[in-house]
Design an enzyme around this catalytic site. Sequence first.
Site, PDB file in Angstrom:
ATOM      1  N   ARG A  23      -8.310 -16.047   0.104  1.00  0.00           N
ATOM      2  CA  ARG A  23      -7.305 -17.060  -0.274  1.00  0.00           C
ATOM      3  C   ARG A  23      -7.338 -17.371  -1.764  1.00  0.00           C
ATOM      4  O   ARG A  23      -7.139 -18.519  -2.168  1.00  0.00           O
ATOM      5  CB  ARG A  23      -7.505 -18.365   0.513  1.00  0.00           C
ATOM      6  CG  ARG A  23      -7.120 -18.299   1.968  1.00  0.00           C
ATOM      7  CD  ARG A  23      -5.625 -18.509   2.183  1.00  0.00           C
ATOM      8  NE  ARG A  23      -5.258 -18.163   3.547  1.00  0.00           N
ATOM      9  CZ  ARG A  23      -5.193 -19.036   4.543  1.00  0.00           C
ATOM     10  NH1 ARG A  23      -5.430 -20.303   4.324  1.00  0.00           N
ATOM     11  NH2 ARG A  23      -4.866 -18.639   5.758  1.00  0.00           N
ATOM     12  N   ARG A  27      -2.620 -22.464  -2.416  1.00  0.00           N
ATOM     13  CA  ARG A  27      -2.144 -23.791  -2.818  1.00  0.00           C
ATOM     14  C   ARG A  27      -3.008 -24.503  -3.848  1.00  0.00           C
ATOM     15  O   ARG A  27      -2.574 -25.481  -4.439  1.00  0.00           O
ATOM     16  CB  ARG A  27      -1.993 -24.673  -1.565  1.00  0.00           C
ATOM     17  CG  ARG A  27      -0.769 -24.304  -0.759  1.00  0.00           C
ATOM     18  CD  ARG A  27      -0.745 -24.999   0.572  1.00  0.00           C
ATOM     19  NE  ARG A  27      -1.764 -24.454   1.465  1.00  0.00           N
ATOM     20  CZ  ARG A  27      -1.862 -24.760   2.766  1.00  0.00           C
ATOM     21  NH1 ARG A  27      -1.037 -25.619   3.299  1.00  0.00           N
ATOM     22  NH2 ARG A  27      -2.802 -24.212   3.508  1.00  0.00           N
ATOM     23  N   ARG A  36       5.942 -21.014  -4.623  1.00  0.00           N
ATOM     24  CA  ARG A  36       6.075 -21.349  -3.197  1.00  0.00           C
ATOM     25  C   ARG A  36       7.242 -22.304  -2.969  1.00  0.00           C
ATOM     26  O   ARG A  36       7.956 -22.190  -1.969  1.00  0.00           O
ATOM     27  CB  ARG A  36       4.758 -21.981  -2.734  1.00  0.00           C
ATOM     28  CG  ARG A  36       4.727 -22.517  -1.319  1.00  0.00           C
ATOM     29  CD  ARG A  36       4.621 -21.394  -0.302  1.00  0.00           C
ATOM     30  NE  ARG A  36       4.565 -21.895   1.057  1.00  0.00           N
ATOM     31  CZ  ARG A  36       5.633 -22.158   1.812  1.00  0.00           C
ATOM     32  NH1 ARG A  36       6.842 -21.975   1.339  1.00  0.00           N
ATOM     33  NH2 ARG A  36       5.490 -22.597   3.048  1.00  0.00           N
ATOM     34  N   ASP A  73       0.510 -12.416   5.315  1.00  0.00           N
ATOM     35  CA  ASP A  73      -0.222 -13.219   6.290  1.00  0.00           C
ATOM     36  C   ASP A  73      -0.540 -12.360   7.502  1.00  0.00           C
ATOM     37  O   ASP A  73       0.166 -11.378   7.766  1.00  0.00           O
ATOM     38  CB  ASP A  73       0.590 -14.443   6.710  1.00  0.00           C
ATOM     39  CG  ASP A  73      -0.303 -15.484   7.372  1.00  0.00           C
ATOM     40  OD1 ASP A  73      -0.949 -16.256   6.650  1.00  0.00           O
ATOM     41  OD2 ASP A  73      -0.401 -15.478   8.611  1.00  0.00           O
ATOM     42  N   TYR A 149      -3.313 -16.420  18.255  1.00  0.00           N
ATOM     43  CA  TYR A 149      -2.078 -17.093  17.816  1.00  0.00           C
ATOM     44  C   TYR A 149      -0.894 -16.692  18.685  1.00  0.00           C
ATOM     45  O   TYR A 149      -0.058 -17.529  19.045  1.00  0.00           O
ATOM     46  CB  TYR A 149      -1.769 -16.741  16.352  1.00  0.00           C
ATOM     47  CG  TYR A 149      -2.744 -17.353  15.378  1.00  0.00           C
ATOM     48  CD1 TYR A 149      -2.548 -18.634  14.884  1.00  0.00           C
ATOM     49  CD2 TYR A 149      -3.880 -16.659  14.955  1.00  0.00           C
ATOM     50  CE1 TYR A 149      -3.445 -19.207  13.999  1.00  0.00           C
ATOM     51  CE2 TYR A 149      -4.779 -17.228  14.068  1.00  0.00           C
ATOM     52  CZ  TYR A 149      -4.559 -18.495  13.601  1.00  0.00           C
ATOM     53  OH  TYR A 149      -5.455 -19.062  12.730  1.00  0.00           O
TER      54      TYR A 149
HETATM   55  O1  CP3 Z   1      -5.207 -14.763  -1.118  1.00  0.00           O
HETATM   56  C1  CP3 Z   1      -5.325 -14.264   0.021  1.00  0.00           C
HETATM   57  O2  CP3 Z   1      -6.355 -14.383   0.716  1.00  0.00           O
HETATM   58  C2  CP3 Z   1      -4.192 -13.375   0.533  1.00  0.00           C
HETATM   59  C3  CP3 Z   1      -3.238 -13.904   1.408  1.00  0.00           C
HETATM   60  C4  CP3 Z   1      -3.590 -14.408   2.802  1.00  0.00           C
HETATM   61  C5  CP3 Z   1      -2.923 -15.527   3.362  1.00  0.00           C
HETATM   62  N1  CP3 Z   1      -3.330 -15.640   4.672  1.00  0.00           N
HETATM   63  C6  CP3 Z   1      -1.948 -16.382   2.663  1.00  0.00           C
HETATM   64  C7  CP3 Z   1      -1.614 -17.706   3.212  1.00  0.00           C
HETATM   65  C8  CP3 Z   1      -4.454 -13.906   3.770  1.00  0.00           C
HETATM   66  C9  CP3 Z   1      -5.450 -12.765   3.656  1.00  0.00           C
HETATM   67  C10 CP3 Z   1      -4.267 -14.683   4.958  1.00  0.00           C
HETATM   68  C11 CP3 Z   1      -4.969 -14.415   6.222  1.00  0.00           C
HETATM   69  C12 CP3 Z   1      -4.846 -15.351   7.348  1.00  0.00           C
HETATM   70  N2  CP3 Z   1      -3.746 -16.065   7.746  1.00  0.00           N
HETATM   71  C13 CP3 Z   1      -5.880 -15.582   8.282  1.00  0.00           C
HETATM   72  C14 CP3 Z   1      -7.236 -14.895   8.263  1.00  0.00           C
HETATM   73  C15 CP3 Z   1      -8.151 -15.476   7.277  1.00  0.00           C
HETATM   74  C16 CP3 Z   1      -8.614 -16.858   7.574  1.00  0.00           C
HETATM   75  O3  CP3 Z   1      -8.251 -17.763   6.801  1.00  0.00           O
HETATM   76  O4  CP3 Z   1      -9.341 -17.044   8.569  1.00  0.00           O
HETATM   77  C17 CP3 Z   1      -5.395 -16.502   9.215  1.00  0.00           C
HETATM   78  C18 CP3 Z   1      -6.161 -17.062  10.387  1.00  0.00           C
HETATM   79  C19 CP3 Z   1      -4.038 -16.797   8.887  1.00  0.00           C
HETATM   80  C20 CP3 Z   1      -3.067 -17.679   9.626  1.00  0.00           C
HETATM   81  C21 CP3 Z   1      -2.596 -18.763   8.744  1.00  0.00           C
HETATM   82  N3  CP3 Z   1      -1.705 -18.590   7.732  1.00  0.00           N
HETATM   83  C22 CP3 Z   1      -3.021 -20.128   8.725  1.00  0.00           C
HETATM   84  C23 CP3 Z   1      -4.008 -20.743   9.679  1.00  0.00           C
HETATM   85  C24 CP3 Z   1      -2.363 -20.752   7.648  1.00  0.00           C
HETATM   86  C25 CP3 Z   1      -2.524 -22.180   7.162  1.00  0.00           C
HETATM   87  C26 CP3 Z   1      -1.451 -23.066   7.641  1.00  0.00           C
HETATM   88  C27 CP3 Z   1      -1.458 -24.404   6.902  1.00  0.00           C
HETATM   89  O5  CP3 Z   1      -0.357 -24.961   6.803  1.00  0.00           O
HETATM   90  O6  CP3 Z   1      -2.505 -24.840   6.420  1.00  0.00           O
HETATM   91  C28 CP3 Z   1      -1.541 -19.776   7.036  1.00  0.00           C
HETATM   92  C29 CP3 Z   1      -0.646 -19.985   5.882  1.00  0.00           C
HETATM   93  C30 CP3 Z   1      -1.025 -19.312   4.619  1.00  0.00           C
HETATM   94  N4  CP3 Z   1      -1.352 -17.988   4.512  1.00  0.00           N
HETATM   95  C31 CP3 Z   1      -1.077 -19.918   3.333  1.00  0.00           C
HETATM   96  C32 CP3 Z   1      -1.448 -18.904   2.442  1.00  0.00           C
HETATM   97  C33 CP3 Z   1      -1.608 -19.024   0.962  1.00  0.00           C
HETATM   98  C34 CP3 Z   1      -0.752 -21.369   2.996  1.00  0.00           C
HETATM   99  C35 CP3 Z   1       0.660 -21.726   3.342  1.00  0.00           C
HETATM  100  C36 CP3 Z   1       1.561 -22.191   2.237  1.00  0.00           C
HETATM  101  O7  CP3 Z   1       1.485 -21.764   1.078  1.00  0.00           O
HETATM  102  O8  CP3 Z   1       2.440 -23.023   2.557  1.00  0.00           O
END
Ligand code: CP3
Length: 343
Positions: A23, A27, A36, A73, A149
């Site tokens: 990550r 954010r 974003r 994602d 999921y």
């Molecule tokens: O920088 C990086 O790591 C690359 C991009 C990346 C994202 N998600 C961007 C993202 C990667 C590798 C992921 C993987 C991901 N997504 C996982 C596996 C890794 C982990 O964290 O365990 C999982 C479980 C997800 C599913 C997911 N996507 C969740 C639980 C969320 C958060 C939701 C929230 O509102 O908090 C996301 C959203 C997400 N994916 C964001 C980012 C930067 C944040 C959302 C936003 O910008 O609005």
Amino acid sequence: MTKLLLNTLKGNLSDSVPFWFMRQAGRYLPEYREVRSTCPSFMDFCYNPEKACEVTLQPIRRYGMDGAILFADILVVPDGLGQKVWFETGKGPQLTPIIDQKTFSGLSLDGFDAKVSNVYQTLRLLKNSLPDDVTLLGFAGAPWTVLTYMIAGQGSKDHAAARQLGYKNPYLFESMLNMVVDATAEYLIAQIDAGADAVQIFDSWSAAISEKKFQDWIIAPTRAIVDKIRKKHRETPIIGFPRLAGAQYPNYVKSTGIDAVGLDTGVPLDWAKNYVQSLVPVQGNMDPHHVVAGGKSMVMEANRILEALKDGPHIFNLGHGFVPETPPEHVALLCETLKNFRR
Ligand code: CP3
């Protein structure tokens, strides 16, 4: 120019320790929040090659990590299979749940590649814009984590819905696993075709799974993906991240055939050195909340991790992704510490 991270994934040691962070695009960075805000739908953002490329590059420009991870994602795979996926502020990911044969029959591999092809375009753009010494990482969720999921229709604490479906209706569950294995292998192969130097498979929810099911739900699908990728791309390193797998780590490494493994924060480093790093290069494992706290204790913790794993191949990373409240200047101090370290 040599790619330090890629070399380390191949098992080579150098004077310094390469680093990137899960990550690292996200954010906590104001420049991420700015891009974003131009994209109300998170999935549309993931499918916008120019914007996804830009936010992948942001942390590299700011901090000079050794690896850039594709911005996308893990829920791109269910979306590509035809499941409805959307993100709601405050609620996280939402999906129309797949719970029986009827809902499952709405999914298909036909058209998968076309639906997700913009992600491949992001990688092609990245390949052309990244400095030569930065390793480009592709990724996907592991089938078990993605299924938690797909079945619950949202994030869940103990993954009750997926576990119960797996026990109650093993045939349906296995058909779902197989479909996700095929899609994920196709997806990762296409990412490598498009320029990824290595790929990571995120199994974020591999905690507290019984021995038998760890074999069926975590190891077997991951092994199947590894085998499919190797048929096409023998040399590309595959990183596994079986988060919270505990004592299963060595078995996971041996049985899946992955090339490197991510350690979560709870893995003891002496143990990892003896039982995991002796098998493959390791990556990890700072608590992301240490970076929220910052300061001297963060620097000391970084040095403890670096020292503990310095006799074998190690890529510095977190034990899980950055949280949104991470102060960017704490990341800067951490990166400076890592760049100054020598074996
Ligand atoms: O920088 C990086 O790591 C690359 C991009 C990346 C994202 N998600 C961007 C993202 C990667 C590798 C992921 C993987 C991901 N997504 C996982 C596996 C890794 C982990 O964290 O365990 C999982 C479980 C997800 C599913 C997911 N996507 C969740 C639980 C969320 C958060 C939701 C929230 O509102 O908090 C996301 C959203 C997400 N994916 C964001 C980012 C930067 C944040 C959302 C936003 O910008 O609005």
